[in-house]
Write a protein that holds these residues in place. Structure first.
Motif, PDB file in Angstrom:
ATOM      1  N   PRO A  17      -0.622   1.549   5.729  1.00  0.00           N
ATOM      2  CA  PRO A  17      -1.811   1.801   5.236  1.00  0.00           C
ATOM      3  C   PRO A  17      -3.000   1.156   5.708  1.00  0.00           C
ATOM      4  O   PRO A  17      -2.798  -0.035   6.028  1.00  0.00           O
ATOM      5  CB  PRO A  17      -1.545   1.358   3.892  1.00  0.00           C
ATOM      6  CG  PRO A  17       0.106   1.118   3.653  1.00  0.00           C
ATOM      7  CD  PRO A  17       0.604   0.782   5.211  1.00  0.00           C
ATOM      8  N   ARG A  18      -4.234   1.941   5.754  1.00  0.00           N
ATOM      9  CA  ARG A  18      -5.219   1.559   6.457  1.00  0.00           C
ATOM     10  C   ARG A  18      -5.846   0.151   5.740  1.00  0.00           C
ATOM     11  O   ARG A  18      -6.480  -0.697   6.253  1.00  0.00           O
ATOM     12  CB  ARG A  18      -6.415   2.707   6.697  1.00  0.00           C
ATOM     13  CG  ARG A  18      -7.051   2.495   7.786  1.00  0.00           C
ATOM     14  CD  ARG A  18      -8.062   3.657   8.115  1.00  0.00           C
ATOM     15  NE  ARG A  18      -8.969   3.720   7.037  1.00  0.00           N
ATOM     16  CZ  ARG A  18     -10.093   4.041   7.341  1.00  0.00           C
ATOM     17  NH1 ARG A  18     -10.664   4.172   8.346  1.00  0.00           N
ATOM     18  NH2 ARG A  18     -11.004   4.204   6.105  1.00  0.00           N
ATOM     19  N   SER A  19      -5.680   0.174   4.354  1.00  0.00           N
ATOM     20  CA  SER A  19      -6.249  -0.795   3.550  1.00  0.00           C
ATOM     21  C   SER A  19      -5.560  -2.078   3.813  1.00  0.00           C
ATOM     22  O   SER A  19      -6.335  -3.203   3.708  1.00  0.00           O
ATOM     23  CB  SER A  19      -6.112  -0.443   2.231  1.00  0.00           C
ATOM     24  OG  SER A  19      -4.650  -0.208   1.679  1.00  0.00           O
ATOM     25  N   LEU A  20      -4.126  -2.160   4.242  1.00  0.00           N
ATOM     26  CA  LEU A  20      -3.572  -3.416   4.714  1.00  0.00           C
ATOM     27  C   LEU A  20      -4.417  -4.101   5.916  1.00  0.00           C
ATOM     28  O   LEU A  20      -4.633  -5.413   5.957  1.00  0.00           O
ATOM     29  CB  LEU A  20      -2.403  -3.269   4.932  1.00  0.00           C
ATOM     30  CG  LEU A  20      -1.239  -2.985   4.151  1.00  0.00           C
ATOM     31  CD1 LEU A  20       0.310  -2.872   4.574  1.00  0.00           C
ATOM     32  CD2 LEU A  20      -1.489  -4.012   2.997  1.00  0.00           C
ATOM     33  N   GLU A  74      -7.531  -3.353   6.727  1.00  0.00           N
ATOM     34  CA  GLU A  74      -8.726  -3.705   6.300  1.00  0.00           C
ATOM     35  C   GLU A  74      -8.811  -4.964   5.469  1.00  0.00           C
ATOM     36  O   GLU A  74      -9.596  -5.748   5.460  1.00  0.00           O
ATOM     37  CB  GLU A  74      -9.278  -2.635   5.301  1.00  0.00           C
ATOM     38  CG  GLU A  74      -9.715  -1.380   6.071  1.00  0.00           C
ATOM     39  CD  GLU A  74     -10.294  -0.407   5.227  1.00  0.00           C
ATOM     40  OE1 GLU A  74     -10.497   0.801   5.894  1.00  0.00           O
ATOM     41  OE2 GLU A  74      -9.700  -0.320   3.927  1.00  0.00           O
ATOM     42  N   ALA A  75      -7.690  -5.091   4.638  1.00  0.00           N
ATOM     43  CA  ALA A  75      -7.528  -6.359   3.783  1.00  0.00           C
ATOM     44  C   ALA A  75      -7.862  -7.595   4.683  1.00  0.00           C
ATOM     45  O   ALA A  75      -8.142  -8.630   4.573  1.00  0.00           O
ATOM     46  CB  ALA A  75      -6.315  -6.344   2.845  1.00  0.00           C
ATOM     47  N   ALA A  76      -6.577  -7.387   5.780  1.00  0.00           N
ATOM     48  CA  ALA A  76      -6.636  -8.485   6.893  1.00  0.00           C
ATOM     49  C   ALA A  76      -7.965  -9.045   7.261  1.00  0.00           C
ATOM     50  O   ALA A  76      -8.158  -9.986   7.697  1.00  0.00           O
ATOM     51  CB  ALA A  76      -5.481  -8.129   7.609  1.00  0.00           C
ATOM     52  N   ALA A  77      -8.632  -7.789   7.806  1.00  0.00           N
ATOM     53  CA  ALA A  77     -10.071  -8.123   8.323  1.00  0.00           C
ATOM     54  C   ALA A  77     -10.609  -8.842   7.298  1.00  0.00           C
ATOM     55  O   ALA A  77     -11.587  -9.815   7.703  1.00  0.00           O
ATOM     56  CB  ALA A  77     -10.674  -6.691   8.472  1.00  0.00           C
TER      57      ALA A  77
END
Ligand code: ATP
Ligand code: MG
Lengths: 293, 361
Positions: free
Chosen positions: A184-187, A189-192
């Motif tokens: 999932p892209r949100s993972l 993004e969350a890491a960023a």
């Protein structure tokens, strides 16, 4: 929920699985048992008489320095091939994952080498590295490296590794790309937002989530390097020079069909069979238990 | 901690979709601002621009005093809670919360202290060794909150954090978020399409529609004086009734289409002679005797909610589109087919220009 179909009579189910069983019997079990049986025989060079020698062939095999050498070479070859093709494929997939325009064309191009037959792939690289007419050998000479896989065992080994990896990159690429796109892209993004830079994000988030895929591919690639590379070796170096590229699967062919040591060759294939069975069992066990989240 | 400022912010996606058409607003330090609007109006886009996950096409976003348009998400010192929580599935709850601190090279004992503190606040003490896959939805939600608060960021960004929870848990988490934000005093931007969440959480509310901020104000300001027809219809549940009509000749009332009597509430002076849209909330209509009634409604359907009932009907002789909803006391029995005589609370009648949808004042 498990769905079960219950048959009232035995006839139909047997009929349904019969083709699969017949194919397995004829093309796998029968030749495999033949090999097993032959590995216990000592046959004369003309195939006229044979003698039952129990495990003598295996004992001879493991006390033969040539065989042990070949074993070591195969380990180097497989590790290098798997490492190179996995590394390159992972890099390409990570790049392709970001490509937006022309993504399909890019992917199609990368997948093409997989459609090339091993022998053809071998010949391709053979010509490119040909010491007298090959473009890559010429370029290397420009850099001051005198490439000659006819004489130099290391050069020959690098050539087969290159050719074998090149062919496998496409396959690995497809799996890696599918794996990447399932994250999932949100993972990421969350890491960023959590302060991880791209490189760190890749190693702490993306790669661990990709590890089931990577592990599966590792086993597939080792199996490939062990067994499916005969054509490449045969077309490029024929195992030489001085047996420096005689990997196990090539030695089976060489000792059996050229050297006509049928018993010894059969024993070698039994050893190979044991290797692939171990790898497969390992893969099934490990993949289902450990790497899944 | 710091305030947040949008200056003429616009967003056009690479595929040409214009998602944000110019937002100007300042969020002061410690304020809880809720962005509410229908699906696709650009709420997430706005939030993601603050986080640095989308580029800003035009305008400027400031956190504290600093322009952040060009900064990486990592350098903005904000924390975000995602709708699907986006917990790292291969890490324990502890590691999920510690990840952001480790990336910022926080000392070990400091990490342990902050995670323990957050876990205490969010009742996650027993769960620190579990993986996200072994938690319930509500627990995952808490871990996501925990991951945000351990970082002690300048601002929290929430993108519909409660929409995956069941109704009861949602109410509970709503209170918890509010309490937490009060205690920490961290500037927060919260996206939702649930207007109850919006009304209850917000210090200030941004009502968005199709990339435009239609109105910015406290929840009660917006409820009491919606700036446009869109806002009037979006905020308040059940939605406001809209009745069209014309301004009476003497300017002292409005003749509603389908109503016998003139509604004797004077439209504002700015109302031109001619067509007008009158908005009345269901809770501002009251059943009365026939003589004192302003409107008569033929009842079609009654929804009994217990404490009160929602009566849906049509103006007595209005055509299509003169639908009216009334909120009546739950003890009152109303049957379909009945004619209900209604009085209007005069201070709660809203007038809009039907052409541009703006409130007439
Ligand atoms: N990556 C993208 N590329 C192109 N267009 C996009 C992209 N993301 C969103 N959009 C478009 O931008 C507009 C606003 O989208 P956004 O996700 O901000 O809506 P939203 O208000 O968060 O909606 P929801 O309540 O459904 O989450 C929509 O029209 C959407 O189709
Ligand atoms: Mg959204």
């Amino acid at each position: 929920m498990e769905k079960r179909v219950v048959f009232s009579k035995l006839g139909l189910p047997i009929l349904l699985v019969a083709p699969q069983i017949v194919i397995t019997l004829v093309f796998f079990i029968w030749p495999a048992s033949q090999a097993l049986y032959q590995s216990l025989l000592l046959e004369d060079a003309f195939g006229l008489k044979s003698q039952f020698v129990w495990l003598d062939n295996f004992i001879a095999l493991f006390s033969d320095p040539h065989y042990l050498n070949s074993f070591a070479r195969t380990v180097v070859f497989s590790a290098a091939t798997a490492g190179l093709s996995l590394g390159v494929a992972l890099f390409l997939a990570a790049m392709a994952d970001r490509v937006l325009k022309g993504a399909t064309a890019y992917r199609t191009l990368i997948v093409w080498p997989y459609a090339v037959a091993p022998a053809v792939a071998g010949v391709l690289w053979f010509f490119m590295f040909n010491p007298s007419i090959g473009i890559l050998a010429y370029l290397l000479k420009g850099l001051g490296y005198d490439w000659n896989h006819y004489l130099d065992g290391t050069d020959a080994m690098m050539l087969v590794i290159l050719a074998a990896s090149w062919k496998q990159v496409s396959y690995n690429f497809l799996f890696f790309l599918a794996g990447l796109q399932a994250i999932p892209r949100s993972l990421v993004e969350a890491a960023a937002i959590d302060g991880a830079r791209p490189f760190k994000r890749f190693w702490t988030i993306v790669f661990p989530l990709l590890s089931p895929t990577a592990f599966f591919l590792l086993v597939v690639n080792i199996v490939y390097a062990f067994f499916d590379t005969f054509g490449i070796v045969h077309a490029t170096t024929s195992g030489g020079p001085a047996q420096s590229t005689t990997i196990l699967v090539y030695k089976v062919f060489n000792d059996g069909f050229i050297g006509l040591d049928l018993g010894g060759s059969a024993a070698q294939s039994v050893v190979l069979m044991a290797v692939v069975i171990t790898l497969t069992v390992f893969q099934f066990r490990y993949i289902e238990r450990k790497v899944a989240y | 901690m710091a305030g947040l400022e949008f200056v003429g912010v616009r967003k056009t996606y690479p595929n040409g979709v214009k998602a944000i058409h110019g937002i100007d607003m300042a969020v002061s330090d410690g304020e809880f601002v809720v962005i509410v609007g229908p699906s696709g109006c650009g709420k997430s886009t706005l939030l993601r621009m603050v986080a640095g996950l989308e580029t800003v096409t035009e305008g400027e976003i400031r956190i504290g005093e600093n322009r952040v348009n060009e900064l990486e998400p990592a350098d903005r010192n904000i924390a975000m809670v995602f709708q699907n929580y986006a917990l790292y599935p291969h890490m324990s709850v502890f590691d999920n919360m510690a990840y952001g601190l480790r990336n910022r090279r926080t000392p070990r004992d400091e990490i342990a202290r902050r995670v323990a503190e957050a876990a205490g606040t969010l009742q996650l003490e027993g769960l620190l060794d579990r993986r996200p896959g072994q938690l319930s939805g509500g627990q995952r939600q808490r871990v996501a909150m925990g991951r945000a608060i351990v970082r002690e960021p300048e601002a929290f960004l929430f993108d519909e954090p409660l929409s995956n929870l069941d109704a009861k848990l949602r109410v509970q988490m709503r209170l918890e978020i509010k309490r937490l934000q009060r205690a920490l005093g961290t500037t927060s931007l919260y996206v939702t399409h649930d207007q109850v969440e919006a009304m209850t959480l917000a210090d200030r509310l941004i009502v968005m529609n199709a990339g435009v901020a239609e109105q910015i104000g406290t929840p009660l300001e917006i409820y009491d004086a919606p700036a446009t027809l869109f806002v009037a219809g979006f905020i308040g549940s059940p939605a406001m009734n809209f009745l069209s009509g014309t301004v009476a000749d003497d300017g002292a009332g409005a003749n509603l289409d389908g109503a016998e009597r003139t509604l004797l509430v004077a439209p504002p002076a700015s109302a031109r002679r001619g067509r007008i849209t009158v908005g009345i909330r269901p809770e501002h209509l009251e059943p009365v005797s026939r003589e004192t009634a302003a409107l008569e409604v033929v009842v079609e359907l009654v929804e009994a909610l217990g404490a009160d009932s929602l009566v849906h009907g049509q103006l007595a002789d209005g055509g299509e589109g003169a639908a009216v909803t009334v909120r009546v006391d739950g003890a009152r029995r109303v049957a379909a087919g009945e004619v209900l005589s209604l009085a209007v609370a005069p201070n709660h009648v809203h007038f809009f220009d039907p052409d541009d949808g703006k409130r007439l004042a």
